[in-house]
Design a protein around this motif. Structure first.
Motif, PDB file in Angstrom:
ATOM      1  N   ASP A  83       0.829  -1.216   0.000  1.00  0.00           N
ATOM      2  CA  ASP A  83       0.000   0.000   0.000  1.00  0.00           C
ATOM      3  C   ASP A  83       0.858   1.260   0.000  1.00  0.00           C
ATOM      4  O   ASP A  83       0.526   2.260  -0.645  1.00  0.00           O
ATOM      5  N   ARG A  84       1.972   1.223   0.729  1.00  0.00           N
ATOM      6  CA  ARG A  84       2.851   2.397   0.793  1.00  0.00           C
ATOM      7  C   ARG A  84       3.513   2.662  -0.554  1.00  0.00           C
ATOM      8  O   ARG A  84       3.647   3.814  -0.974  1.00  0.00           O
ATOM      9  N   VAL A  85       3.909   1.605  -1.229  1.00  0.00           N
ATOM     10  CA  VAL A  85       4.531   1.772  -2.546  1.00  0.00           C
ATOM     11  C   VAL A  85       3.509   2.304  -3.548  1.00  0.00           C
ATOM     12  O   VAL A  85       3.820   3.176  -4.367  1.00  0.00           O
ATOM     13  N   LEU A  86       2.273   1.783  -3.481  1.00  0.00           N
ATOM     14  CA  LEU A  86       1.215   2.271  -4.375  1.00  0.00           C
ATOM     15  C   LEU A  86       0.936   3.743  -4.127  1.00  0.00           C
ATOM     16  O   LEU A  86       0.747   4.521  -5.078  1.00  0.00           O
ATOM     17  N   GLU A  87       0.908   4.140  -2.871  1.00  0.00           N
ATOM     18  CA  GLU A  87       0.692   5.550  -2.540  1.00  0.00           C
ATOM     19  C   GLU A  87       1.784   6.428  -3.141  1.00  0.00           C
ATOM     20  O   GLU A  87       1.516   7.513  -3.654  1.00  0.00           O
ATOM     21  N   LEU A  88       3.019   5.944  -3.089  1.00  0.00           N
ATOM     22  CA  LEU A  88       4.139   6.704  -3.666  1.00  0.00           C
ATOM     23  C   LEU A  88       3.966   6.852  -5.176  1.00  0.00           C
ATOM     24  O   LEU A  88       4.207   7.926  -5.735  1.00  0.00           O
ATOM     25  N   LEU A  89       3.547   5.790  -5.843  1.00  0.00           N
ATOM     26  CA  LEU A  89       3.348   5.840  -7.295  1.00  0.00           C
ATOM     27  C   LEU A  89       2.237   6.824  -7.664  1.00  0.00           C
ATOM     28  O   LEU A  89       2.340   7.548  -8.652  1.00  0.00           O
ATOM     29  N   LYS A  90       1.172   6.858  -6.849  1.00  0.00           N
ATOM     30  CA  LYS A  90       0.087   7.818  -7.086  1.00  0.00           C
ATOM     31  C   LYS A  90       0.620   9.250  -7.040  1.00  0.00           C
ATOM     32  O   LYS A  90       0.316  10.077  -7.897  1.00  0.00           O
ATOM     33  N   LYS A  91       1.398   9.521  -6.009  1.00  0.00           N
ATOM     34  CA  LYS A  91       1.929  10.871  -5.830  1.00  0.00           C
ATOM     35  C   LYS A  91       2.937  11.216  -6.922  1.00  0.00           C
ATOM     36  O   LYS A  91       3.063  12.375  -7.318  1.00  0.00           O
ATOM     37  N   LEU A  92       3.668  10.210  -7.404  1.00  0.00           N
ATOM     38  CA  LEU A  92       4.635  10.445  -8.479  1.00  0.00           C
ATOM     39  C   LEU A  92       3.919  10.844  -9.767  1.00  0.00           C
ATOM     40  O   LEU A  92       4.339  11.768 -10.472  1.00  0.00           O
ATOM     41  N   SER A 109       2.627  19.186  -4.108  1.00  0.00           N
ATOM     42  CA  SER A 109       2.831  17.796  -4.543  1.00  0.00           C
ATOM     43  C   SER A 109       4.271  17.365  -4.303  1.00  0.00           C
ATOM     44  O   SER A 109       4.527  16.215  -3.930  1.00  0.00           O
ATOM     45  N   LEU A 110       5.209  18.288  -4.532  1.00  0.00           N
ATOM     46  CA  LEU A 110       6.619  17.981  -4.282  1.00  0.00           C
ATOM     47  C   LEU A 110       6.841  17.693  -2.802  1.00  0.00           C
ATOM     48  O   LEU A 110       7.558  16.754  -2.431  1.00  0.00           O
ATOM     49  N   SER A 111       6.205  18.486  -1.949  1.00  0.00           N
ATOM     50  CA  SER A 111       6.318  18.282  -0.505  1.00  0.00           C
ATOM     51  C   SER A 111       5.723  16.932  -0.099  1.00  0.00           C
ATOM     52  O   SER A 111       6.328  16.172   0.654  1.00  0.00           O
ATOM     53  N   GLU A 112       4.520  16.646  -0.615  1.00  0.00           N
ATOM     54  CA  GLU A 112       3.850  15.388  -0.296  1.00  0.00           C
ATOM     55  C   GLU A 112       4.668  14.199  -0.783  1.00  0.00           C
ATOM     56  O   GLU A 112       4.809  13.186  -0.088  1.00  0.00           O
ATOM     57  N   PHE A 113       5.211  14.334  -1.999  1.00  0.00           N
ATOM     58  CA  PHE A 113       6.005  13.237  -2.554  1.00  0.00           C
ATOM     59  C   PHE A 113       7.264  13.005  -1.724  1.00  0.00           C
ATOM     60  O   PHE A 113       7.653  11.866  -1.469  1.00  0.00           O
ATOM     61  N   GLY A 114       7.903  14.097  -1.316  1.00  0.00           N
ATOM     62  CA  GLY A 114       9.123  13.960  -0.518  1.00  0.00           C
ATOM     63  C   GLY A 114       8.859  13.282   0.809  1.00  0.00           C
ATOM     64  O   GLY A 114       9.590  12.363   1.215  1.00  0.00           O
ATOM     65  N   VAL A 115       7.792  13.702   1.497  1.00  0.00           N
ATOM     66  CA  VAL A 115       7.435  13.092   2.783  1.00  0.00           C
ATOM     67  C   VAL A 115       7.062  11.628   2.586  1.00  0.00           C
ATOM     68  O   VAL A 115       7.478  10.749   3.345  1.00  0.00           O
ATOM     69  N   CYS A 116       6.260  11.345   1.541  1.00  0.00           N
ATOM     70  CA  CYS A 116       5.840   9.971   1.269  1.00  0.00           C
ATOM     71  C   CYS A 116       7.033   9.105   0.876  1.00  0.00           C
ATOM     72  O   CYS A 116       7.137   7.951   1.290  1.00  0.00           O
ATOM     73  N   PHE A 117       7.952   9.669   0.092  1.00  0.00           N
ATOM     74  CA  PHE A 117       9.132   8.906  -0.329  1.00  0.00           C
ATOM     75  C   PHE A 117       9.979   8.516   0.880  1.00  0.00           C
ATOM     76  O   PHE A 117      10.521   7.410   0.942  1.00  0.00           O
ATOM     77  N   ASN A 118      10.080   9.431   1.842  1.00  0.00           N
ATOM     78  CA  ASN A 118      10.828   9.111   3.061  1.00  0.00           C
ATOM     79  C   ASN A 118      10.206   7.931   3.793  1.00  0.00           C
ATOM     80  O   ASN A 118      10.904   7.074   4.337  1.00  0.00           O
ATOM     81  N   LYS A 119       8.873   7.882   3.813  1.00  0.00           N
ATOM     82  CA  LYS A 119       8.177   6.788   4.492  1.00  0.00           C
ATOM     83  C   LYS A 119       8.343   5.470   3.745  1.00  0.00           C
ATOM     84  O   LYS A 119       8.401   4.400   4.337  1.00  0.00           O
ATOM     85  N   VAL A 120       8.392   5.543   2.413  1.00  0.00           N
ATOM     86  CA  VAL A 120       8.345   4.333   1.599  1.00  0.00           C
ATOM     87  C   VAL A 120       9.737   3.785   1.275  1.00  0.00           C
ATOM     88  O   VAL A 120       9.865   2.654   0.828  1.00  0.00           O
ATOM     89  N   THR A 121      10.779   4.558   1.516  1.00  0.00           N
ATOM     90  CA  THR A 121      12.134   4.128   1.156  1.00  0.00           C
ATOM     91  C   THR A 121      12.454   2.744   1.716  1.00  0.00           C
ATOM     92  O   THR A 121      12.961   1.869   1.001  1.00  0.00           O
ATOM     93  N   VAL A 122      12.134   2.545   2.980  1.00  0.00           N
ATOM     94  CA  VAL A 122      12.400   1.252   3.607  1.00  0.00           C
ATOM     95  C   VAL A 122      11.558   0.159   2.948  1.00  0.00           C
ATOM     96  O   VAL A 122      12.035  -0.947   2.711  1.00  0.00           O
ATOM     97  N   SER A 123      10.319   0.487   2.641  1.00  0.00           N
ATOM     98  CA  SER A 123       9.431  -0.501   2.008  1.00  0.00           C
ATOM     99  C   SER A 123       9.942  -0.907   0.636  1.00  0.00           C
ATOM    100  O   SER A 123       9.876  -2.079   0.251  1.00  0.00           O
ATOM    101  N   LEU A 124      10.459   0.054  -0.128  1.00  0.00           N
ATOM    102  CA  LEU A 124      11.004  -0.250  -1.448  1.00  0.00           C
ATOM    103  C   LEU A 124      12.187  -1.212  -1.341  1.00  0.00           C
ATOM    104  O   LEU A 124      12.335  -2.145  -2.125  1.00  0.00           O
TER     105      LEU A 124
END
Length: 288
Positions: free
Chosen positions: A103-112, A269-284
């Motif tokens: 789910d976290r990876v999918l959220e990152l792709l949405k924001k991307l 969107s850049l801010s949201e993506f950056g915050v989300c990317f930080n959360k998802v890095t470990v998941s990736l």
């Protein structure tokens, strides 16, 4: 992706149509105003009704297919791990990965995708702003640079907090799973209170870091908004001055006022993506 891009072009086109409607209203040109009004409404109906349905259907299909494939792949990778891996990492942590990581990876792709579409729109807006006024175009460029630099300075701090919280969260799930699995033995040995105190310390540490993260993100968004609104005022002041001098039409003022908000969309969107990317890095890393 094409359907999504077309949908994001709606505000770009409609801002142009609406600015001309304002100019027609100021010029008392009823014929042009009602034509613009009809066109404006037609574009909205096309984008948010006719285009929305196939976009949502296709997106829902792709989303479920992605989650299904990633979940299967992640489960197979977990079951293929050597037995020693389950000694180093608790079963609860693996369950957490299986449930949350896709789910976290999918959220990152949405924001991307959202960021990419809005970035295209922003580039077009900057080009249009230079055709209206070179000074306004330069001010928009300055707005983008200030926001980008500020984000790059602040992101490492947020990323560090996210990594620490993720580590503490995994540890909490690991300990909680082990304790609940062996709750009968824990009660039999009479060590339930000691175990509860240990878990309490872990929870306190987890939420202490969460509060620090929340405070940092609040400060970040507040400063981000401050920079944006100050530069927005400068841009609108410049445009208004040129309107009074007869160098720029009222339609151009309305157009840029609408477009500035789209620039803010990109920054957000850049801010949201950056915050989300930080959360998802470990998941990736886990899924890979």
């Amino acid at each position: 992706v094409l359907l999504t891009i077309l949908k994001y072009f709606e505000p770009l086109v409609n801002a142009f149509v609406w600015s001309n409607a304002f100019q027609a209203l100021a010029d008392q040109n009823a014929n042009l105003f009602f034509k613009c009004l009809i066109l404006w409404s037609s574009i909205i109906i096309f984008a948010w009704v006719l285009l929305q349905l196939p976009t949502d259907l296709l997106y829902n299909h792709l989303e479920k297919s992605f989650l299904e494939n990633v979940s299967k792949d992640l489960y197979n990778k977990v079951t293929d791990l050597p037995s020693k891996a389950f000694e180093d990492i608790g079963v609860g942590e693996f369950i957490n990965r299986l449930y949350n990581d896709p789910d976290r990876v999918l959220e990152l792709l949405k924001k991307l995708i959202k960021l990419s579409c809005r970035l295209i729109i922003a580039i077009i807006i900057v080009i249009i702003s230079f055709t209206v006024s070179i000074i306004v175009g330069i001010e928009l460029i300055i707005l983008c640079i200030v926001m980008f630099v500020f984000s790059n300075v602040y992101y490492p701090k947020l990323k560090k907090f996210h990594e620490e919280i993720k580590k503490e969260s995994d540890n909490y799930i690991k300990v909680a799973t082990q304790n609940l699995t062996g709750i009968r033995e824990i009660k039999g040995l009479g060590i339930k209170d000691n175990i509860s105190k240990r878990v309490s310390f872990i929870i306190n540490d987890l939420f202490k870091k969460g509060r620090k993260l929340g405070k940092s993100e609040t400060i970040y968004y507040s400063l981000n908004n401050l920079f944006y609104f100050v530069i927005q005022f400068i841009i609108l002041f410049t445009l208004a001055t040129q309107v009074f001098e007869g160098k720029v039409l009222l339609a151009s003022f309305v157009l840029i006022e609408k477009y500035i908000w789209r620039i803010d969309d990109v920054i957000e969107s850049l801010s949201e993506f950056g915050v989300c990317f930080n959360k998802v890095t470990v998941s990736l890393k886990r899924i890979d």
